[in-house]
Design a protein around this motif. Structure first.
Motif, short mmCIF file in Angstrom:
data_model
loop_
_atom_site.label_atom_id
_atom_site.label_comp_id
_atom_site.label_asym_id
_atom_site.label_seq_id
_atom_site.Cartn_x
_atom_site.Cartn_y
_atom_site.Cartn_z
N UNK A 38 29.77 27.47 -16.94
CA UNK A 38 28.34 27.52 -17.23
C UNK A 38 28.13 27.55 -18.75
N UNK A 39 27.21 26.74 -19.24
CA UNK A 39 26.90 26.71 -20.67
C UNK A 39 25.51 27.29 -20.89
N UNK A 40 25.43 28.34 -21.69
CA UNK A 40 24.17 28.98 -22.05
C UNK A 40 23.92 28.73 -23.53
N UNK A 41 22.77 28.17 -23.85
CA UNK A 41 22.45 27.84 -25.24
C UNK A 41 21.28 28.69 -25.70
N UNK A 42 21.44 29.24 -26.89
CA UNK A 42 20.40 30.11 -27.46
C UNK A 42 20.20 29.76 -28.92
N UNK A 43 19.12 30.31 -29.47
CA UNK A 43 18.83 30.07 -30.87
C UNK A 43 18.01 28.81 -31.07
N UNK A 44 17.93 28.37 -32.30
CA UNK A 44 17.15 27.19 -32.66
C UNK A 44 18.10 26.10 -33.14
N UNK A 45 18.18 25.03 -32.39
CA UNK A 45 19.02 23.91 -32.80
C UNK A 45 18.35 23.19 -33.97
N UNK A 46 19.05 22.94 -35.05
CA UNK A 46 18.42 22.26 -36.18
C UNK A 46 18.17 20.78 -35.89
N UNK A 47 17.13 20.25 -36.52
CA UNK A 47 16.95 18.80 -36.53
C UNK A 47 18.16 18.16 -37.16
N UNK A 48 18.67 18.81 -38.21
CA UNK A 48 19.86 18.32 -38.88
C UNK A 48 20.28 19.27 -39.99
N UNK A 49 21.53 19.14 -40.42
CA UNK A 49 22.06 19.88 -41.57
C UNK A 49 22.59 18.84 -42.54
N UNK A 50 22.07 18.84 -43.76
CA UNK A 50 22.28 17.74 -44.69
C UNK A 50 22.99 18.23 -45.95
N UNK A 51 23.74 17.33 -46.56
CA UNK A 51 24.51 17.68 -47.75
C UNK A 51 23.71 17.58 -49.04
N UNK A 52 22.54 16.94 -49.00
CA UNK A 52 21.78 16.74 -50.22
C UNK A 52 20.29 16.81 -49.92
N UNK A 53 19.51 17.06 -50.96
CA UNK A 53 18.05 17.06 -50.83
C UNK A 53 17.54 15.67 -50.47
N UNK A 54 18.21 14.65 -50.99
CA UNK A 54 17.78 13.27 -50.72
C UNK A 54 17.90 12.95 -49.23
N UNK A 55 19.02 13.36 -48.61
CA UNK A 55 19.19 13.12 -47.18
C UNK A 55 18.15 13.88 -46.37
N UNK A 56 17.94 15.17 -46.71
CA UNK A 56 16.98 15.99 -45.96
C UNK A 56 15.57 15.47 -46.12
#
Length: 415
Positions: A250-268
Motif C-alpha cells: 500500500x502506498x500512502x502519500x502525504x504533504x504537498x507535491x511540488x510543481x517542480x524543483x529547479x536549479x535556477x531562477x530562469x528555469x523556475x
C-alpha cells in the motif's frame, strides 16, 4: 581527524632504578565535545551499524540498523535485526531534502511524505552544542565501543527543570518523548534523567549515547544508541537516498507535491505567473534550488540559498500570491519606506507585501542579515503574467489520524 593516544601508565624498566613515566592527562570533557562538534560540521558522509536498546521495567528490546548519512538532510536506515515488534526487521526509512519514505513491513505499507519547503536541522550538531551550553560535563574514563576506544562523559543539566509526565530529550537527530511514569504510585516529580556519551578517540565522534529516566535508582525508561563499523567520509552513492517501493504494498502519500524543483531562477520563472526576485545574499551563500508549489489557486515560489561548506546553513526567499502572515502578532519595521514585519524565535523572518504579491525572507540562523536581504528585493514593480501552468501528475493524499506511525518514527532516532 585528530588522534590522541594515551601513554601507558608505566614503562617496564629495562634497568634497575628506571623511573616510571607519568600517564598523560586525558583530554577535558569540553575539549572532547568541541572536537566532536568540529568533526560533525566537517564530515561529508557517515556509515555504520547502529544498535538501539530500549529498556523499560517490564521488558528490553533491541534492534540493529544500517545507517548512511550525508548531513544534514540525507539519511537512510535499514533495520537488519530486531526484537522490537514496533520496529521489525525490514523497516526502512529514507530521507532527502524534499521528501521522506517509510516502509513498514508489518503493515505492508509505504508512506511517502513530500516536504519541499522544510528546514532540516542537524540535530547531532544541536545535541553537541547543547552539551557545551546547557550541561555540566564530567570525564569518567575510556571504554570500548565495538572495535573502538572511546572517552566516557557524563552530562548533567545546569538548570533544574520542573518535571511533568514526560521529558523531551534530543537524542542524536530525533526528539524523544520519554515517559516518566505509567504507574500512578510512582512519584514522577522525583524523576531524574542521566545522560552518558562515548566519544571515539580516533575520529572524535560520538559513537554511543545512553539516556536513563529513573526514580531512586529504579529505572523507568532507558534508551541506548551504539555505533559500530563506523566509516567517515568514505563516500556514499546518491542511490542510497532514493527509494523504490516494493511491489504489492500500500502506498500512502502525504504533504504537498511540488510543481517542480529547479536549479535556477530562469528555469523556475517559466512556471510561475510573476517575476522572481534576485536578492543580494551574504557570502558564501549561493542558490541551491527553487521549489514551486500550488496551494489552492495560488502559486508559491521559494528560492533556497545554501552555504556550500556548511549545508545546514540555509535561508529562503518566498513569493506568493496571498498574504499569509498576521501583522497583529509581529513587530513592524521600516523597510526602505515600506511596512514590513519581523518574527523572532527558532526562525528569523521578515514579511512584507508589494502590490498583489507577498514576500518573505527566513533563516534559522539568528546571525544572518535577513533585513538586508529583504532590502535588496524591496518592492519591485511586480508584473503578473498570465499563462497556463504545465500539467503535472495527479496527486493524492491520505489524511492521517495521528503521526505517520510510532514504528518508523522510532527508526529515525540516532546519534
Amino acid at each position: 581527524m585528530r588522534r590522541r593516544s594515551f601513554l601507558a601508565a608505566g614503562v617496564t624498566a629495562a634497568f634497575a632504578g628506571c623511573v616510571q613515566l607519568p600517564r598523560e592527562a586525558p583530554p577535558s570533557s569540553e575539549e572532547l565535545v568541541r572536537d566532536a562538534l568540529e568533526t560533525r560540521i566537517g564530515l561529508t558522509d557517515l556509515q555504520g551499524l547502529r544498535t538501539v536498546t530500549v529498556e523499560e521495567p517490564s521488558a528490553t528490546v533491541e534492534r540493529t540498523e544500517r545507517i548512511l548519512q550525508r548531513p544534514p538532510a540525507e539519511r537512510r536506515l535499514e533495520v537488519i535485526q530486531s526484537t522490537d515488534p514496533a520496529v521489525p526487521m525490514g523497516t526502512v526509512s529514507v530521507r532527502s531534502r524534499t521528501e521522506m519514505w517509510e516502509f513498514e513491513p508489518a503493515r505492508g505499507r509505504v508512506t511517502n511524505v513530500s516536504h519541499p519547503n522544510r528546514f532540516i536541522a542537524d540535530r547531532t550538531r544541536i545535541v553537541l552544542e547543547s552539551l557545551l551550553e546547557e550541561y555540566d560535563l564530567e570525564y569518567e574514563d575510556t571504554d570500548t565501543v565495538g572495535d573502538r576506544t572511546a572517552h566516557v562523559l557524563h552530562a548533567t543539566p545546569t538548570a533544574d527543570e520542573e518535571m511533568s509526565r514526560s521529558i523531551s530529550v534530543l537524542v542524536g537527530d530525533t526528539q524523544y518523548v520519554l515517559p516518566l511514569a505509567t504507574d500512578e504510585d510512582v512519584d514522577f516529580e522525583e524523576a531524574t534523567v542521566t545522560r552518558t556519551f562515548w566519544i571515539d578517540d580516533e575520529h572524535r565522534y560520538p559513537v554511543k549515547e545512553r539516556n536513563v529516566v529513573s526514580v531512586d535508582d529504579d529505572l523507568l525508561h532507558g534508551i541506548t544508541f551504539a555505533l559500530d563499523e563506523l566509516a567517515i567520509d568514505e563516500g556514499v552513492d546518491d542511490d542510497a537516498f532514493t527509494y523504490q517501493p516494493p511491489d504489492g504494498v500500500e502506498l500512502v502519500e502525504r504533504g504537498i507535491e511540488p510543481v517542480g524543483i529547479y536549479d535556477s531562477l530562469e528555469e523556475a520563472a517559466t512556471v510561475v505567473p510573476y517575476d522572481l526576485p534576485e536578492p543580494d545574499v551574504p557570502e558564501p551563500y549561493e542558490l541551491d534550488r527553487v521549489t514551486v508549489i500550488e496551494r489552492g489557486e495560488h502559486t508559491i515560489a521559494t528560492s533556497w540559498y545554501v552555504d556550500p561548506e556548511f549545508t545546514e546553513r540555509e535561508l529562503y526567499v518566498a513569493v506568493e500570491e496571498e498574504q499569509r502572515f498576521n501583522e497583529d502578532v509581529l513587530e513592524e519595521v521600516d523597510l526602505d519606506g515600506h511596512e514590513a514585519y519581523v518574527r523572532d524565535g527558532s526562525l528569523e523572518s521578515v514579511f512584507w507585501t508589494c502590490g498583489e504579491l507577498s514576500y518573505e525572507v527566513t533563516s534559522p540562523m539568528d546571525d544572518e542579515p535577513i533585513l538586508e536581504v529583504a532590502s535588496s528585493i524591496g518592492c519591485p514593480a511586480a508584473r503578473r503574467r498570465t499563462f497556463e501552468l504545465p500539467a503535472r501528475s495527479a496527486w493524492s493524499s491520505v489524511a492521517s489520524a495521528g503521526q505517520l506511525s510510532s514504528a518508523p518514527s522510532r527508526s529515525e532516532r540516532s546519534l
